[in-house]
Design a protein around this motif. Structure first.
Motif, PDB file in Angstrom:
ATOM      1  N   GLU A   1       0.825  -1.203   0.000  1.00  0.00           N
ATOM      2  CA  GLU A   1       0.000   0.000   0.000  1.00  0.00           C
ATOM      3  C   GLU A   1       0.865   1.261   0.000  1.00  0.00           C
ATOM      4  N   ALA A   2       1.969   1.211   0.727  1.00  0.00           N
ATOM      5  CA  ALA A   2       2.882   2.357   0.770  1.00  0.00           C
ATOM      6  C   ALA A   2       3.506   2.603  -0.604  1.00  0.00           C
ATOM      7  N   ALA A   3       3.850   1.514  -1.309  1.00  0.00           N
ATOM      8  CA  ALA A   3       4.450   1.647  -2.627  1.00  0.00           C
ATOM      9  C   ALA A   3       3.466   2.237  -3.638  1.00  0.00           C
ATOM     10  N   LEU A   4       2.198   1.922  -3.461  1.00  0.00           N
ATOM     11  CA  LEU A   4       1.172   2.429  -4.387  1.00  0.00           C
ATOM     12  C   LEU A   4       0.855   3.907  -4.135  1.00  0.00           C
ATOM     13  N   SER A   5       0.779   4.276  -2.864  1.00  0.00           N
ATOM     14  CA  SER A   5       0.367   5.645  -2.520  1.00  0.00           C
ATOM     15  C   SER A   5       1.532   6.581  -2.234  1.00  0.00           C
ATOM     16  N   LEU A   6       2.732   5.982  -2.054  1.00  0.00           N
ATOM     17  CA  LEU A   6       3.929   6.736  -1.651  1.00  0.00           C
ATOM     18  C   LEU A   6       3.758   7.388  -0.280  1.00  0.00           C
ATOM     19  N   ARG A   7       2.834   6.864   0.510  1.00  0.00           N
ATOM     20  CA  ARG A   7       2.617   7.340   1.878  1.00  0.00           C
ATOM     21  C   ARG A   7       3.262   6.333   2.838  1.00  0.00           C
ATOM     22  N   PHE A   8       4.575   6.359   2.901  1.00  0.00           N
ATOM     23  CA  PHE A   8       5.303   5.363   3.681  1.00  0.00           C
ATOM     24  C   PHE A   8       5.145   5.579   5.186  1.00  0.00           C
ATOM     25  N   PHE A   9       5.155   6.822   5.612  1.00  0.00           N
ATOM     26  CA  PHE A   9       5.047   7.091   7.047  1.00  0.00           C
ATOM     27  C   PHE A   9       3.713   6.594   7.583  1.00  0.00           C
ATOM     28  N   GLU A  10       2.628   6.908   6.889  1.00  0.00           N
ATOM     29  CA  GLU A  10       1.297   6.481   7.334  1.00  0.00           C
ATOM     30  C   GLU A  10       1.194   4.947   7.364  1.00  0.00           C
ATOM     31  N   ALA A  11       1.768   4.302   6.343  1.00  0.00           N
ATOM     32  CA  ALA A  11       1.680   2.838   6.256  1.00  0.00           C
ATOM     33  C   ALA A  11       2.443   2.169   7.384  1.00  0.00           C
ATOM     34  N   TYR A  12       3.674   2.633   7.623  1.00  0.00           N
ATOM     35  CA  TYR A  12       4.490   1.990   8.658  1.00  0.00           C
ATOM     36  C   TYR A  12       4.015   2.362  10.064  1.00  0.00           C
ATOM     37  N   LEU A  13       3.425   3.537  10.201  1.00  0.00           N
ATOM     38  CA  LEU A  13       2.832   3.895  11.488  1.00  0.00           C
ATOM     39  C   LEU A  13       1.620   3.012  11.769  1.00  0.00           C
ATOM     40  N   CYS A  14       0.863   2.701  10.740  1.00  0.00           N
ATOM     41  CA  CYS A  14      -0.284   1.801  10.879  1.00  0.00           C
ATOM     42  C   CYS A  14       0.173   0.422  11.356  1.00  0.00           C
ATOM     43  N   VAL A  15       1.240  -0.082  10.735  1.00  0.00           N
ATOM     44  CA  VAL A  15       1.787  -1.385  11.145  1.00  0.00           C
ATOM     45  C   VAL A  15       2.272  -1.332  12.590  1.00  0.00           C
ATOM     46  N   THR A  16       2.912  -0.235  12.956  1.00  0.00           N
ATOM     47  CA  THR A  16       3.396  -0.067  14.332  1.00  0.00           C
ATOM     48  C   THR A  16       2.248  -0.157  15.330  1.00  0.00           C
ATOM     49  N   VAL A  17       1.158   0.523  15.029  1.00  0.00           N
ATOM     50  CA  VAL A  17      -0.008   0.513  15.921  1.00  0.00           C
ATOM     51  C   VAL A  17      -0.600  -0.892  16.017  1.00  0.00           C
ATOM     52  N   VAL A  18      -0.710  -1.576  14.882  1.00  0.00           N
ATOM     53  CA  VAL A  18      -1.293  -2.925  14.861  1.00  0.00           C
ATOM     54  C   VAL A  18      -0.466  -3.876  15.719  1.00  0.00           C
ATOM     55  N   TYR A  19       0.857  -3.876  15.517  1.00  0.00           N
ATOM     56  CA  TYR A  19       1.714  -4.770  16.299  1.00  0.00           C
ATOM     57  C   TYR A  19       1.725  -4.377  17.775  1.00  0.00           C
ATOM     58  N   LEU A  20       1.681  -3.099  18.055  1.00  0.00           N
ATOM     59  CA  LEU A  20       1.662  -2.636  19.441  1.00  0.00           C
ATOM     60  C   LEU A  20       0.420  -3.140  20.163  1.00  0.00           C
ATOM     61  N   VAL A  21      -0.730  -3.037  19.526  1.00  0.00           N
ATOM     62  CA  VAL A  21      -1.982  -3.498  20.138  1.00  0.00           C
ATOM     63  C   VAL A  21      -1.950  -5.010  20.346  1.00  0.00           C
ATOM     64  N   ILE A  22      -1.455  -5.747  19.347  1.00  0.00           N
ATOM     65  CA  ILE A  22      -1.383  -7.211  19.464  1.00  0.00           C
ATOM     66  C   ILE A  22      -0.494  -7.616  20.628  1.00  0.00           C
ATOM     67  N   VAL A  23       0.693  -7.029  20.704  1.00  0.00           N
ATOM     68  CA  VAL A  23       1.645  -7.389  21.765  1.00  0.00           C
ATOM     69  C   VAL A  23       1.105  -7.016  23.142  1.00  0.00           C
ATOM     70  N   LEU A  24       0.481  -5.854  23.272  1.00  0.00           N
ATOM     71  CA  LEU A  24      -0.098  -5.448  24.552  1.00  0.00           C
ATOM     72  C   LEU A  24      -1.203  -6.405  24.981  1.00  0.00           C
ATOM     73  N   ALA A  25      -2.009  -6.861  24.025  1.00  0.00           N
ATOM     74  CA  ALA A  25      -3.077  -7.825  24.332  1.00  0.00           C
ATOM     75  C   ALA A  25      -2.485  -9.156  24.783  1.00  0.00           C
ATOM     76  N   VAL A  26      -1.432  -9.603  24.098  1.00  0.00           N
ATOM     77  CA  VAL A  26      -0.773 -10.863  24.470  1.00  0.00           C
ATOM     78  C   VAL A  26      -0.139 -10.751  25.851  1.00  0.00           C
ATOM     79  N   GLU A  27       0.508  -9.616  26.127  1.00  0.00           N
ATOM     80  CA  GLU A  27       1.122  -9.410  27.443  1.00  0.00           C
ATOM     81  C   GLU A  27       0.070  -9.436  28.546  1.00  0.00           C
TER      82      GLU A  27
END
Length: 221
Positions: free
Chosen positions: A181-207
């Motif tokens: 999605e980042a490659a298509l829109s050239l919005r790399f910051f938004e894409a990687y920030l989205c991934v950061t939030v997703v992984y953060l929520v998953i890890v916090l839930a697992v913890e």
């Protein structure tokens, strides 16, 4: 380029559509890691000849090399040596690399947990006529598991984060989808920030779940 909040929020449904694949990789890797680590730990605990030496080398190799290198070796290099492995899929390669890499660490945690069980209890088991197998299953493993739970949880979190390398071999997991999605829109910051939030929520839930499990198990012994 200013931060685009609409692009950022719009990425979540797209990225989360790949969460099932990431979860499947993580769960299969955890199950495989658990059993392989336990087997390695028991073999090294009893110092079984040949197998102990083999797994000593296994642990050294996989602890000393980066996960991404192991993934590339399994997926790209090994099929050149063993043609039968050419049918391996990226999914299988990622799961295997996570199992092998994490097992090299978790096996040591299991072995330390096994050795933490008082030798007096083990001698008592033998005096009651138990075999090594019975003593391991009935006395040693239950107590060792309680000791190892925090470490297992940490390794599981490591596995979850390690799934992000799946995109390097073409998997459309959470990270892979965000990268496309980042490659298509050239919005790399938004894409990687989205991934950061997703992984953060998953890890916090697992913890959170792991803390509940630790509290329950702490009351058993």
């Amino acid at each position: 380029m200013l931060f685009d909040i609409n692009n950022f929020t719009g990425l979540f449904p797209i990225v989360l559509s790949s969460l099932g694949l990431t979860s499947e990789i993580a769960l299969l890797s955890l199950i495989g890691t658990f059993f392989l680590s336990l087997i390695i730990a028991i073999i090294r605990y009893y110092k079984i000849p040949i197998l102990t030496q083999f797994f000593n080398v296994f642990i050294t190799v996989f602890r000393a090399t980066p996960l991404v290198v192991e993934l590339f070796m399994i997926f790209f290099a090994l099929p050149c040596i063993f043609p039968a492995l050419k049918a391996m899929t990226p999914f299988q390669a990622v799961v295997l690399s996570l199992i092998f890499n994490t097992s090299s660490f978790m096996a040591e945690s299991f072995r330390a947990a096994l050795e933490s069980v008082d030798r007096g209890q083990i001698e008592a088991c033998y005096s009651l006529g138990m075999t090594k197998r019975q003593a391991m299953l009935r006395v040693i493993l239950p107590q060792a598991f309680v000791v190892a739970v925090p470490s297992i949880g940490n390794h599981f979190i490591g596995i979850i984060k390690g799934t992000a390398l799946g995109f390097t071999v073409g998997l459309a997991d959470v990270m892979g989808t965000a990268k496309m999605e980042a490659a298509l829109s050239l919005r790399f910051f938004e894409a990687y920030l989205c991934v950061t939030v997703v992984y953060l929520v998953i890890v916090l839930a697992v913890e959170f779940v792991l803390r509940l499990i630790e509290r329950r198990l702490a009351n058993l012994y």
